[in-house]
Design a protein around this motif. Structure first.
Motif, PDB file in Angstrom:
ATOM      1  N   THR A  60     -32.296 -13.903  -9.243  1.00  0.00           N
ATOM      2  CA  THR A  60     -32.194 -14.050  -7.796  1.00  0.00           C
ATOM      3  C   THR A  60     -33.482 -13.520  -7.172  1.00  0.00           C
ATOM      4  OG1 THR A  60     -31.239 -11.855  -7.429  1.00  0.00           O
ATOM      5  CG2 THR A  60     -29.694 -13.669  -7.909  1.00  0.00           C
ATOM      6  N   LEU A  61     -33.677 -13.799  -5.905  1.00  0.00           N
ATOM      7  CA  LEU A  61     -34.842 -13.267  -5.201  1.00  0.00           C
ATOM      8  C   LEU A  61     -34.848 -11.739  -5.248  1.00  0.00           C
ATOM      9  CD1 LEU A  61     -34.842 -15.588  -2.055  1.00  0.00           C
ATOM     10  CD2 LEU A  61     -36.743 -15.362  -3.664  1.00  0.00           C
ATOM     11  N   GLU A  62     -33.702 -11.149  -5.036  1.00  0.00           N
ATOM     12  CA  GLU A  62     -33.604  -9.693  -5.026  1.00  0.00           C
ATOM     13  C   GLU A  62     -33.921  -9.097  -6.395  1.00  0.00           C
ATOM     14  OE1 GLU A  62     -30.586  -6.303  -3.191  1.00  0.00           O
ATOM     15  OE2 GLU A  62     -29.843  -8.319  -3.623  1.00  0.00           O
ATOM     16  N   GLU A  63     -33.399  -9.717  -7.449  1.00  0.00           N
ATOM     17  CA  GLU A  63     -33.644  -9.224  -8.799  1.00  0.00           C
ATOM     18  C   GLU A  63     -35.116  -9.352  -9.178  1.00  0.00           C
ATOM     19  OE1 GLU A  63     -29.272 -10.361 -10.761  1.00  0.00           O
ATOM     20  OE2 GLU A  63     -30.945 -11.787 -10.816  1.00  0.00           O
ATOM     21  N   ALA A  64     -35.705 -10.487  -8.880  1.00  0.00           N
ATOM     22  CA  ALA A  64     -37.106 -10.702  -9.227  1.00  0.00           C
ATOM     23  C   ALA A  64     -38.015  -9.773  -8.442  1.00  0.00           C
ATOM     24  CB  ALA A  64     -37.481 -12.160  -8.975  1.00  0.00           C
ATOM     25  N   GLY A  65     -37.746  -9.610  -7.147  1.00  0.00           N
ATOM     26  CA  GLY A  65     -38.556  -8.713  -6.327  1.00  0.00           C
ATOM     27  C   GLY A  65     -38.492  -7.279  -6.817  1.00  0.00           C
ATOM     28  N   ALA A  66     -37.299  -6.841  -7.229  1.00  0.00           N
ATOM     29  CA  ALA A  66     -37.130  -5.464  -7.698  1.00  0.00           C
ATOM     30  C   ALA A  66     -37.942  -5.191  -8.955  1.00  0.00           C
ATOM     31  CB  ALA A  66     -35.649  -5.188  -7.959  1.00  0.00           C
ATOM     32  N   LEU A  67     -38.128  -6.204  -9.778  1.00  0.00           N
ATOM     33  CA  LEU A  67     -38.880  -6.033 -11.017  1.00  0.00           C
ATOM     34  C   LEU A  67     -40.344  -5.688 -10.776  1.00  0.00           C
ATOM     35  CD1 LEU A  67     -37.467  -9.002 -13.161  1.00  0.00           C
ATOM     36  CD2 LEU A  67     -37.054  -6.558 -13.524  1.00  0.00           C
ATOM     37  N   VAL A  68     -40.893  -6.141  -9.650  1.00  0.00           N
ATOM     38  CA  VAL A  68     -42.322  -5.925  -9.382  1.00  0.00           C
ATOM     39  C   VAL A  68     -42.561  -5.078  -8.134  1.00  0.00           C
ATOM     40  CG1 VAL A  68     -42.983  -8.047 -10.563  1.00  0.00           C
ATOM     41  CG2 VAL A  68     -42.521  -8.116  -8.110  1.00  0.00           C
TER      42      VAL A  68
END
Length: 281
Positions: A26-34
């Motif tokens: 998800t957008l939230e998951e991907a953003g949290a990774l970086v």
């Protein structure tokens, strides 16, 4: 054609979304990774605003891209600062025109359906001024001249070494409406015929006798990018315009344009009707 900053920015957004969805994030998951917010990543994917290349580099690593693909996307991010000719003008460009100029600067083709006026890229200065005076009734003379100057500057893309192909289906009502008076309209029709003789300009007239047709919604333009996923539709509305790029929307307008081309007169018969309309003025 040369790939410009607008195309690079839009391609980057499309690629980032494709890679994230391939990874199942998800957008939230991907953003949290970086370490960036969901809103920021969403803006990146929607092709809006500036992009920080270190964030793109980090996203590519999390998405598992190859080194070559990561390097390519980082270069897209570094080259995606929009520096169009209109940004150096002494007077600012009206906000309603900014996105159109940004997109049009890098198209490979434009498909126009015109039911009210001759498409802007094919207008004479006198005709363009008459159009603006009629539609921008609250503008000063200086503001009108500024908008006309921008329209004339836009037409320079037709003089490029590799110009986009302009395909215009024009309703017969457009060539019968004496915009700016008989002399102005007569000159406009001559200009339209001259433009239609160029290899990268195609003009068809949709005659009254065609009856009902596929564009009852009004005038629109399909702005064709270097790749199909970069295409955009612009629809005229009162007070500005509406841009659409969802696949279903694009498909609907592209199909409508195909039907309009089929219903319109062929190139030679269209030229004959333009000649006749000019003689009758």
């Amino acid at each position: 054609m040369t790939v410009g900053p607008t195309t690079r920015r839009r391609q980057l957004g499309a690629d980032l979304r494709r890679l994230r969805e391939r990874k199942g994030l998800t957008l939230e998951e991907a953003g949290a990774l970086v370490g960036i917010s969901k809103a920021t990543l969403s803006r990146y994917e929607r092709k809006e605003g500036a992009v920080k290349w270190p964030a793109v580099d980090a996203l590519c690593r999390e998405y598992g891209t190859t080194d070559d693909e990561r390097a390519s996307l980082v270069e897209l991010a570094k080259g995606a600062r929009i520096q169009g000719w209109w940004r150096s003008l002494a007077d600012p460009v009206p906000e309603s025109m900014n996105l159109m100029l940004t997109l049009e600067d890098e198209v490979v083709g434009e498909d126009h359906y015109a039911c009210m006026y001759v498409p802007g890229l094919l207008q004479t200065r006198a005709y363009a001024e008459a159009v603006h005076r009629a539609s921008e009734i609250r503008c000063t003379d200086k503001e009108i001249q500024h908008m006309v100057d921008i329209r004339m500057k836009r037409q320079e893309l037709l003089e490029r070494p590799e110009p986009p192909h302009i395909w215009a289906v024009i309703d017969e009502a457009v060539i019968r409406r004496a915009v700016g008076g008989r002399d102005t309209m007569r000159a406009q029709l001559r200009h339209l015929l001259e433009q239609a003789s160029r290899p990268h300009v195609t003009v068809q007239i949709l005659p009254f006798e065609a009856g009902a047709h596929a564009a009852a919604v009004g005038s629109f333009v399909v702005l064709r990018g270097p790749a199909p996923e970069l295409d955009v539709v612009y629809v005229d509305i009162i007070g500005g315009g509406l841009f659409m790029e969802k696949p279903a929307e694009l498909a609907r307008y592209k199909l409508a344009f195909e039907y309009l081309r089929a219903q319109a007169l062929g190139i030679e018969r269209s030229a004959a009707l333009l000649n006749r309309a000019g003689e009758e003025l």
